[in-house]
Enzyme design. Structure first.
Site, PDB file in Angstrom:
ATOM      1  CE  LYS A 177      -1.647   2.965   2.655  1.00  0.00           C
ATOM      2  NZ  LYS A 177      -1.663   4.157   1.785  1.00  0.00           N
ATOM      3  N   GLY A 228       6.188   5.046   8.738  1.00  0.00           N
ATOM      4  CA  GLY A 228       5.564   6.362   8.633  1.00  0.00           C
ATOM      5  C   GLY A 228       5.720   7.112   9.936  1.00  0.00           C
ATOM      6  CB  SER A 229       4.077  10.125  11.170  1.00  0.00           C
ATOM      7  OG  SER A 229       2.718   9.737  11.109  1.00  0.00           O
ATOM      8  CB  THR A 230       5.494   8.800  16.159  1.00  0.00           C
ATOM      9  OG1 THR A 230       6.890   8.598  15.879  1.00  0.00           O
ATOM     10  CG2 THR A 230       5.183   8.259  17.549  1.00  0.00           C
ATOM     11  CB  THR A 232       0.227   7.233  10.943  1.00  0.00           C
ATOM     12  OG1 THR A 232       0.058   8.579  10.524  1.00  0.00           O
ATOM     13  CG2 THR A 232      -0.695   6.347  10.137  1.00  0.00           C
ATOM     14  N   GLY A 233       1.537   5.547  13.355  1.00  0.00           N
ATOM     15  CA  GLY A 233       1.955   4.238  13.888  1.00  0.00           C
ATOM     16  C   GLY A 233       1.122   3.822  15.094  1.00  0.00           C
ATOM     17  CD  GLU A 250      11.638  -0.111  11.021  1.00  0.00           C
ATOM     18  OE1 GLU A 250      12.208   0.851  11.583  1.00  0.00           O
ATOM     19  OE2 GLU A 250      12.070  -1.266  11.067  1.00  0.00           O
ATOM     20  CB  CYS A 284      13.221   7.842   9.136  1.00  0.00           C
ATOM     21  SG  CYS A 284      14.058   6.493   8.300  1.00  0.00           S
ATOM     22  CD  GLU A 388      10.668  12.871  11.742  1.00  0.00           C
ATOM     23  OE1 GLU A 388       9.456  12.661  11.933  1.00  0.00           O
ATOM     24  OE2 GLU A 388      11.416  12.049  11.209  1.00  0.00           O
TER      25      GLU A 388
HETATM   26  P1  NAD Z   1       2.267   8.949   7.534  1.00  0.00           P
HETATM   27  O1  NAD Z   1       2.232   8.310   8.862  1.00  0.00           O
HETATM   28  O2  NAD Z   1       1.435  10.145   7.281  1.00  0.00           O
HETATM   29  O3  NAD Z   1       1.842   7.899   6.389  1.00  0.00           O
HETATM   30  C1  NAD Z   1       2.511   6.672   6.214  1.00  0.00           C
HETATM   31  C2  NAD Z   1       1.591   5.694   5.506  1.00  0.00           C
HETATM   32  O4  NAD Z   1       0.481   5.373   6.375  1.00  0.00           O
HETATM   33  C3  NAD Z   1       0.966   6.205   4.218  1.00  0.00           C
HETATM   34  O5  NAD Z   1       0.905   5.144   3.285  1.00  0.00           O
HETATM   35  C4  NAD Z   1      -0.442   6.592   4.656  1.00  0.00           C
HETATM   36  O6  NAD Z   1      -1.382   6.548   3.594  1.00  0.00           O
HETATM   37  C5  NAD Z   1      -0.745   5.502   5.666  1.00  0.00           C
HETATM   38  N1  NAD Z   1      -1.785   5.824   6.656  1.00  0.00           N
HETATM   39  C6  NAD Z   1      -2.226   7.039   7.047  1.00  0.00           C
HETATM   40  N2  NAD Z   1      -3.156   6.909   8.020  1.00  0.00           N
HETATM   41  C7  NAD Z   1      -3.303   5.574   8.250  1.00  0.00           C
HETATM   42  C8  NAD Z   1      -4.080   4.802   9.154  1.00  0.00           C
HETATM   43  N3  NAD Z   1      -4.913   5.364  10.029  1.00  0.00           N
HETATM   44  N4  NAD Z   1      -3.968   3.453   9.124  1.00  0.00           N
HETATM   45  C9  NAD Z   1      -3.105   2.850   8.266  1.00  0.00           C
HETATM   46  N5  NAD Z   1      -2.328   3.534   7.386  1.00  0.00           N
HETATM   47  C10 NAD Z   1      -2.426   4.880   7.382  1.00  0.00           C
HETATM   48  O7  NAD Z   1       3.811   9.241   7.270  1.00  0.00           O
HETATM   49  P2  NAD Z   1       4.482  10.011   6.037  1.00  0.00           P
HETATM   50  O8  NAD Z   1       4.187  11.480   6.188  1.00  0.00           O
HETATM   51  O9  NAD Z   1       4.102   9.310   4.766  1.00  0.00           O
HETATM   52  O10 NAD Z   1       6.027   9.749   6.286  1.00  0.00           O
HETATM   53  C11 NAD Z   1       6.846  10.590   7.044  1.00  0.00           C
HETATM   54  C12 NAD Z   1       7.159   9.983   8.390  1.00  0.00           C
HETATM   55  O11 NAD Z   1       7.648   8.659   8.219  1.00  0.00           O
HETATM   56  C13 NAD Z   1       8.253  10.707   9.159  1.00  0.00           C
HETATM   57  O12 NAD Z   1       7.896  10.826  10.514  1.00  0.00           O
HETATM   58  C14 NAD Z   1       9.466   9.797   9.027  1.00  0.00           C
HETATM   59  O13 NAD Z   1      10.427   9.918  10.058  1.00  0.00           O
HETATM   60  C15 NAD Z   1       8.819   8.463   9.019  1.00  0.00           C
HETATM   61  N6  NAD Z   1       9.684   7.476   8.392  1.00  0.00           N
HETATM   62  C16 NAD Z   1      10.205   6.489   9.176  1.00  0.00           C
HETATM   63  C17 NAD Z   1      11.067   5.569   8.622  1.00  0.00           C
HETATM   64  C18 NAD Z   1      11.661   4.458   9.444  1.00  0.00           C
HETATM   65  O14 NAD Z   1      12.162   3.511   8.867  1.00  0.00           O
HETATM   66  N7  NAD Z   1      11.618   4.526  10.754  1.00  0.00           N
HETATM   67  C19 NAD Z   1      11.402   5.651   7.265  1.00  0.00           C
HETATM   68  C20 NAD Z   1      10.848   6.677   6.508  1.00  0.00           C
HETATM   69  C21 NAD Z   1       9.981   7.587   7.080  1.00  0.00           C
END
Ligand code: NAD
Length: 487
Positions: A177, A228-230, A232-233, A250, A284, A388
């Protein structure tokens, strides 16, 4: 089976890939090229019915795929990597349109290929954990079933492939996805995969922000690997709780780099500058808090400014060797803009930059550009240190006194993804590195990543690991098998 010359794909129209069929949806959407603000080609908007179809196909494919000998799975993953190579220029061009200059996009495509190939060298072996005259007890690893990778926009190919490789190698089926900001390259990777893997083994679905939750709540998905972001995680983990899905998270970072006063500036400054501004601060594990000892602070800062000023920024049609991109999307642009607005308000001192260049903010450039910015010794409690930024703005902070004090400051955050210590005294550097609360700590380096090395965060930066043998085990159930030596 297709030969590599059959692996060329067409890059004009974009479909979901479900059960090796190319599927369109009644509704489509477009992402935006952040350097031109032009729309990319339209992509599907998936519905619950599409998700159900993909999960059913992945579940149906799982029994045969999980029993396929590992060397056959490895051959197909390597062939997938060869297929990316076969379409290298097309992927590079499309990835550039998704947000980085061609030179940087080419680097990501190359790293994606290397990552997949590197992953295939890993093997899970059974381990004997107890043996005596009566019994032998072994631990073995069995695949989970349907896995889903939820991917961010900063490395749309690499971060997805970094989940696909281990998932398939361990014997799972995999649904990708992509982020709604960068769906195009992922859909083409799905099309390529459809030429190589059996139906249902690799599928890719694009959509709006409601698509992720359709997967996290689906009862037949066994694992979510999320990057993705903390914020959303945390939602992903909560959504997975009711079905007890396995979850790898992650998440965000706020990496500290501690520079001691014995370093060689000519060697260290270029590396620090690159790993603070790589991908325009949108990595990240970019350095996000730079602690430099007061004895070398002024000289270090002067050299850092000079180095950062020499960096070339550009977009998808850059031909002049730019490596640094604009901010990838409007949402992130607004976040970073608010930090730039705080410069004057909070009286932060820019050592260089401080200007929003995007036309949307009254600047001279069309895309989401900022001047790369270094904030000279801001207060520790300021947003630029605590948050961040995920954009081209870096705080440099002065340290003096004891190692303990700077280590305390570096650890004074909820985040714990990466960190680094820079010193000519390797004993001292390692002593300091061992006290840092981060998933990866580098000495005289930062951001040095490999498919063979586990990657994950402490604290709010994540749970579990991608990559390495540990990452591969994360795609498995562990089974303890206890067998008597005689009946
Ligand atoms: P995000 O959390 O906004 O989105 C990440 C993904 O999650 C996208 O595909 C999004 O469509 C999906 N998503 C959004 N809401 C969701 C939900 N409720 N349930 C399931 N999936 C959902 O993050 P972003 O803005 O795309 O990425 C930037 C962030 O990612 C930064 O904080 C960065 O540090 C982090 N990041 C971490 C790593 C790592 O390996 N630790 C690597 C790259 C980026």
């Amino acid at each position: 089976m297709a030969s590599t010359t059959d692996l060329k794909i067409d890059f004009t129209t974009f479909y979901n890939v479900i059960n090796n069929e190319l599927k369109s949806t009644p509704t489509t959407r477009t992402a935006t090229n952040p350097s031109t603000l032009e729309p990319l080609p339209p992509v599907p908007v998936s519905t619950q019915a599409d998700v159900d179809a993909a999960v059913a196909a992945a579940a149906a494919a799982f029994p045969a795929w999980s029993k396929t000998p590992v060397e056959e799975r490895v051959a197909l993953i390597n062939k997938f990597a060869d297929g990316i190579q076969e379409n290298f220029n097309e992927f590079t061009g499309l990835l550039a349109a998704e947000g980085k200059p061609p030179q940087a996009a080419g680097f990501e495509v190359q790293f994606t290929i290397m990552h997949l190939k590197g992953t295939t060298t890993l093997r899970l072996e059974e381990e004997v954990v107890e043996e005596n005259d009566e019994k032998i007890v072994k631990v073995r690893y069995t695949p989970l079933g349907v896995g889903v990778g939820i991917i961010p926009w900063n490395f749309p190919m690499l971060l997805g492939a970094g989940k696909l490789g281990p998932a398939l190698l361990a014997g799972n089926t995999f649904i990708w996805k992509p982020s709604p900001y960068t769906p195009n390259t992922a859909l083409k990777l799905g099309e390529l995969a459809a030429k190589i893997f059996p139906p249902g083994v690799v599928q890719v679905l694009s959509g709006e922000e409601d698509l992720g939750p359709m997967f996290t709540s689906h009862p037949d998905v066994r694992k979510i690997s999320f990057t993705g972001s903390t914020a959303t995680g945390k939602k992903v983990m909560a959504a997975c709780a009711s079905t007890l899905k396995r979850v790898t998270l992650e998440l965000g970072g706020n990496d500290a780099a501690i520079v001691c006063d014995d370093v060689d500036l000519d060697k260290v400054v270029p590396k620090v500058a690159l790993t603070a501004f790589n991908n325009g601060g949108q990595v990240c594990v970019d350095i996000k808090r730079l602690f430099v000892h007061e004895n070398i602070y002024d000289a270090f800062l002067a050299k850092l400014v000079e180095t950062v000023k020499s960096f070339k920024w550009g977009g998808s049609d850059d031909t002049e060797g730019a490596f640094f991109p604009p901010v990838q999307n409007s949402m992130q642009f607004e976040k970073v803009k608010s930090l730039f607005a705080a410069i004057e308000k909070e009286e932060w001192k820019p050592a260089t930059g401080g200007v929003v260049e995007a036309s949307e903010a009254g600047g001279s450039k069309k895309g989401y550009y900022f001047q790369p910015t270094i904030i000279d010794n801001p207060p520790e409690q300021s947003r630029i240190v605590q948050e961040e930024p995920f954009g081209p703005i870096l705080p440099i902070l002065k340290w003096s006194g004891s190692e303990e004090e700077v280590i305390r400051r570096a650890n004074n955050t909820d985040m714990g993804l990466g960190a680094s210590v820079w010193s000519n005294d390797l004993e001292r550097a390692e002593r300091m590195a061992r006290q840092l609360e981060a998933g990866t700590v580098w000495i005289n380096n930062h951001q040095d990543l490999s498919p063979l090395v586990p990657f994950g965060g402490h604290k709010f930066s994540g749970m579990g690991h991608d990559w390495g043998l540990v990452g591969l085990k994360g795609w498995c159930n562990l089974q303890t098998l206890s067998r008597p030596k005689a009946v």
